[in-house]
Design a protein around this motif. Structure first.
Motif, PDB file in Angstrom:
ATOM      1  N   ASN A 156       0.896  -1.276   0.047  1.00  0.00           N
ATOM      2  CA  ASN A 156      -0.162   0.041  -0.080  1.00  0.00           C
ATOM      3  C   ASN A 156       0.941   1.335   0.191  1.00  0.00           C
ATOM      4  N   LEU A 157       1.620   1.576   1.071  1.00  0.00           N
ATOM      5  CA  LEU A 157       2.640   2.393   1.099  1.00  0.00           C
ATOM      6  C   LEU A 157       3.353   2.749  -0.192  1.00  0.00           C
ATOM      7  N   PHE A 158       4.030   1.588  -0.639  1.00  0.00           N
ATOM      8  CA  PHE A 158       4.822   1.705  -1.880  1.00  0.00           C
ATOM      9  C   PHE A 158       4.097   2.364  -3.046  1.00  0.00           C
ATOM     10  N   LEU A 159       2.912   1.678  -2.982  1.00  0.00           N
ATOM     11  CA  LEU A 159       2.080   2.091  -4.364  1.00  0.00           C
ATOM     12  C   LEU A 159       1.609   3.429  -4.279  1.00  0.00           C
ATOM     13  N   VAL A 160       1.220   3.951  -3.130  1.00  0.00           N
ATOM     14  CA  VAL A 160       0.587   5.209  -2.969  1.00  0.00           C
ATOM     15  C   VAL A 160       1.732   6.132  -3.206  1.00  0.00           C
ATOM     16  N   TYR A 161       2.730   6.040  -2.777  1.00  0.00           N
ATOM     17  CA  TYR A 161       3.834   6.687  -2.878  1.00  0.00           C
ATOM     18  C   TYR A 161       4.323   6.995  -4.249  1.00  0.00           C
ATOM     19  N   HIS A 162       4.317   5.889  -5.170  1.00  0.00           N
ATOM     20  CA  HIS A 162       4.963   6.058  -6.502  1.00  0.00           C
ATOM     21  C   HIS A 162       3.887   6.809  -7.260  1.00  0.00           C
ATOM     22  N   LEU A 163       2.672   6.428  -6.908  1.00  0.00           N
ATOM     23  CA  LEU A 163       1.482   7.010  -7.767  1.00  0.00           C
ATOM     24  C   LEU A 163       1.459   8.445  -7.488  1.00  0.00           C
ATOM     25  N   VAL A 164       1.889   9.070  -6.409  1.00  0.00           N
ATOM     26  CA  VAL A 164       1.983  10.206  -6.184  1.00  0.00           C
ATOM     27  C   VAL A 164       3.212  10.886  -6.661  1.00  0.00           C
ATOM     28  N   ALA A 165       4.250  10.300  -6.417  1.00  0.00           N
ATOM     29  CA  ALA A 165       5.653  10.943  -6.600  1.00  0.00           C
ATOM     30  C   ALA A 165       5.998  10.948  -8.015  1.00  0.00           C
ATOM     31  N   ASP A 166       5.708   9.923  -8.687  1.00  0.00           N
ATOM     32  CA  ASP A 166       5.913   9.640 -10.226  1.00  0.00           C
ATOM     33  C   ASP A 166       5.166  10.762 -11.002  1.00  0.00           C
ATOM     34  N   ARG A 167       5.679  11.537 -11.694  1.00  0.00           N
ATOM     35  CA  ARG A 167       4.785  12.623 -12.340  1.00  0.00           C
ATOM     36  C   ARG A 167       4.104  11.861 -13.677  1.00  0.00           C
ATOM     37  N   ALA A 168       4.707  11.177 -14.133  1.00  0.00           N
ATOM     38  CA  ALA A 168       3.878  10.214 -15.435  1.00  0.00           C
ATOM     39  C   ALA A 168       2.867   9.377 -14.827  1.00  0.00           C
ATOM     40  N   LEU A 169       2.978   8.859 -13.738  1.00  0.00           N
ATOM     41  CA  LEU A 169       1.953   8.046 -13.056  1.00  0.00           C
ATOM     42  C   LEU A 169       0.732   8.863 -12.576  1.00  0.00           C
ATOM     43  N   ARG A 170       1.200  10.008 -11.927  1.00  0.00           N
ATOM     44  CA  ARG A 170       0.336  10.856 -11.181  1.00  0.00           C
ATOM     45  C   ARG A 170      -0.515  11.646 -12.250  1.00  0.00           C
ATOM     46  N   ARG A 171      -0.082  11.793 -13.530  1.00  0.00           N
ATOM     47  CA  ARG A 171      -0.740  12.578 -14.549  1.00  0.00           C
ATOM     48  C   ARG A 171      -1.750  11.488 -15.258  1.00  0.00           C
ATOM     49  N   ALA A 172      -1.497  10.586 -15.212  1.00  0.00           N
ATOM     50  CA  ALA A 172      -2.308   9.406 -16.036  1.00  0.00           C
ATOM     51  C   ALA A 172      -3.912   9.357 -15.446  1.00  0.00           C
ATOM     52  N   LEU A 173      -4.831   9.655 -16.365  1.00  0.00           N
ATOM     53  CA  LEU A 173      -6.056   9.710 -15.854  1.00  0.00           C
ATOM     54  C   LEU A 173      -6.510   8.482 -15.045  1.00  0.00           C
ATOM     55  N   HIS A 174      -6.243   7.047 -15.773  1.00  0.00           N
ATOM     56  CA  HIS A 174      -6.700   6.075 -15.501  1.00  0.00           C
ATOM     57  C   HIS A 174      -6.199   5.560 -14.028  1.00  0.00           C
ATOM     58  N   ASN A 175      -4.947   6.061 -13.592  1.00  0.00           N
ATOM     59  CA  ASN A 175      -4.399   5.872 -12.255  1.00  0.00           C
ATOM     60  C   ASN A 175      -5.057   6.674 -10.999  1.00  0.00           C
ATOM     61  N   HIS A 176      -6.043   7.508 -11.365  1.00  0.00           N
ATOM     62  CA  HIS A 176      -6.592   8.258 -10.290  1.00  0.00           C
ATOM     63  C   HIS A 176      -7.443   7.388  -9.641  1.00  0.00           C
ATOM     64  N   VAL A 177      -8.607   6.650 -10.105  1.00  0.00           N
ATOM     65  CA  VAL A 177      -9.291   6.085  -9.380  1.00  0.00           C
ATOM     66  C   VAL A 177      -8.478   4.955  -8.571  1.00  0.00           C
ATOM     67  N   VAL A 178      -7.705   4.370  -9.181  1.00  0.00           N
ATOM     68  CA  VAL A 178      -6.663   3.317  -8.689  1.00  0.00           C
ATOM     69  C   VAL A 178      -6.148   3.779  -7.255  1.00  0.00           C
ATOM     70  N   LEU A 179      -5.519   5.167  -7.404  1.00  0.00           N
ATOM     71  CA  LEU A 179      -5.032   5.745  -6.234  1.00  0.00           C
ATOM     72  C   LEU A 179      -6.087   5.976  -4.896  1.00  0.00           C
ATOM     73  N   VAL A 180      -7.170   6.359  -5.292  1.00  0.00           N
ATOM     74  CA  VAL A 180      -8.317   6.539  -4.477  1.00  0.00           C
ATOM     75  C   VAL A 180      -8.357   4.999  -3.817  1.00  0.00           C
ATOM     76  N   LEU A 181      -8.790   3.930  -4.675  1.00  0.00           N
ATOM     77  CA  LEU A 181      -8.643   2.667  -4.012  1.00  0.00           C
ATOM     78  C   LEU A 181      -7.604   2.224  -3.109  1.00  0.00           C
ATOM     79  N   LEU A 182      -6.448   2.698  -3.447  1.00  0.00           N
ATOM     80  CA  LEU A 182      -5.311   2.220  -2.707  1.00  0.00           C
ATOM     81  C   LEU A 182      -5.455   3.087  -1.393  1.00  0.00           C
TER      82      LEU A 182
END
Length: 339
Positions: free
Chosen positions: A39-65
């Protein structure tokens, strides 16, 4: 997590044994550390990585995580404490109400987010052009996520803390039993259908529609330019998370729904209270592990150090063997050809 029968969890005092409680305790305690780390690893990288953070399809996954992280950090330790002690501590009404609000909110939010992810993935794959303008990105992407979080938290805040009924906590039951609003059949039935069954059913139909449309377009509309390699990962991730949600969510939701129209046999009540009641927490422990496998960019970050280590070992091992062989030859020359 909803119930149409406020006495459902009372059966666990009859059905629950030391063995069943110990089995769940061992399973949850084993899954908790890797789930939290993931959980911590995924949330950190989805927030810190600019490419992952900007991808729309990752946003709902981030909220789920984030919902999964809150469940695994707050809810699961309380469940473990209950399974170990056999009682809810501290044994106070406000403690039970807060626990029930957190649990019901996170469970229903997870159901609604999985459903919304199916809707959004369908739009992203087949109607991606509508997200090209900021106006529609807000209307069809950001606002629905914000509205779902506010609605779910507000709904359970009202029915658990403000609904005019007398709380009847049972400290010998997980979650102290169920909230007193479940005594009201209309609210409880709405909760069950709107926040559990409906998202589950819509999710199944949307996944089937997505699969059939993909197969149809690949076979009959080859002239239409859709980047299948790009969307294949998104669809695969959706199907994996939806399958996990179906396996863990359907059993718990269907038994109370059937109970609205017919009496339930004792065996179904036993399975529901002893096993199905815990499936939500199990799904929250498994979902970050599933997400790590399904997000390639994150999976590479995990496997890359190991690949380097293996490559270094493969480089060092032949060199070590060569040095040992040379030393052995030197010793042999010294023995057979002394100075």
């Amino acid at each position: 997590m909803s119930s149409t029968n406020p006495n459902d969890t009372d059966f666990s005092q009859v059905f629950e044994t030391t063995t069943t409680r110990l089995g769940k305790l061992i399973l949850f305690a084993t899954l908790e550390p890797p789930a939290l780390l993931s959980n911590l690893f995924l949330v950190y990288h989805l927030v810190a990585d600019r490419a992952l953070r900007r991808a729309l399809h990752n946003h709902v996954v981030l909220v789920l995580l984030i919902a999964s992280l809150l469940t695994n950090a707050v809810e699961v330790p309380r469940v473990l404490a209950f399974l170990y002690q056999g009682i809810v501590l501290p044994a106070t009404v406000i403690n039970c109400l807060i626990w029930q609000w957190c649990d019901f909110s996170l469970c229903s939010l997870n159901n609604m987010l999985i459903w919304w992810m199916s809707v959004e993935r369908y739009l992203l794959v087949f109607h991606s052009h509508i997200f090209n303008t900021s106006k529609y990105r807000w209307l069809l992407h950001y606002l629905p996520l914000i509205a779902l979080v506010i609605y779910i938290a507000g709904f359970y805040g009202i029915v658990i803390f403000l609904y005019p009924c007398e709380p009847q906590p049972n400290y010998l039951e997980v979650l102290c039993g169920v909230p007193c609003y479940t005594l009201e059949a209309a609210i409880s039935t709405f909760d069950l259908i709107a926040h559990n069954l409906a998202p589950l059913i819509f999710n199944i139909f949307l996944n089937i529609a997505t699969i059939f449309r993909v197969l149809y377009m690949k076979k009959f509309q080859t002239h239409q330019r859709i980047h299948w390699k790009k969307y294949r990962k998104m669809i695969l991730q959706l199907l994996i998370l939806s399958f996990l949600h179906l396996v863990t969510g359907a059993p718990y939701a269907l038994i109370p729904f059937v109970g609205l129209f017919a009496g339930l046999p004792t065996v179904s009540l036993y399975i529901q209270t002893v096993y199905f009641y815990y499936l939500f927490w199990l799904s929250m422990l498994l979902s970050p592990l599933v997400c790590i496998v399904s997000i390639n960019e994150v999976k590479v970050k995990i496997t890359k150090p190991f690949a380097r280590l293996i490559g270094r070992d493969n480089t060092v091992a032949p060199l070590t063997m060569t040095l040992i062989r040379n030393q052995a030859l030197q010793v042999a020359r010294t023995v057979y050809h002394p100075k």
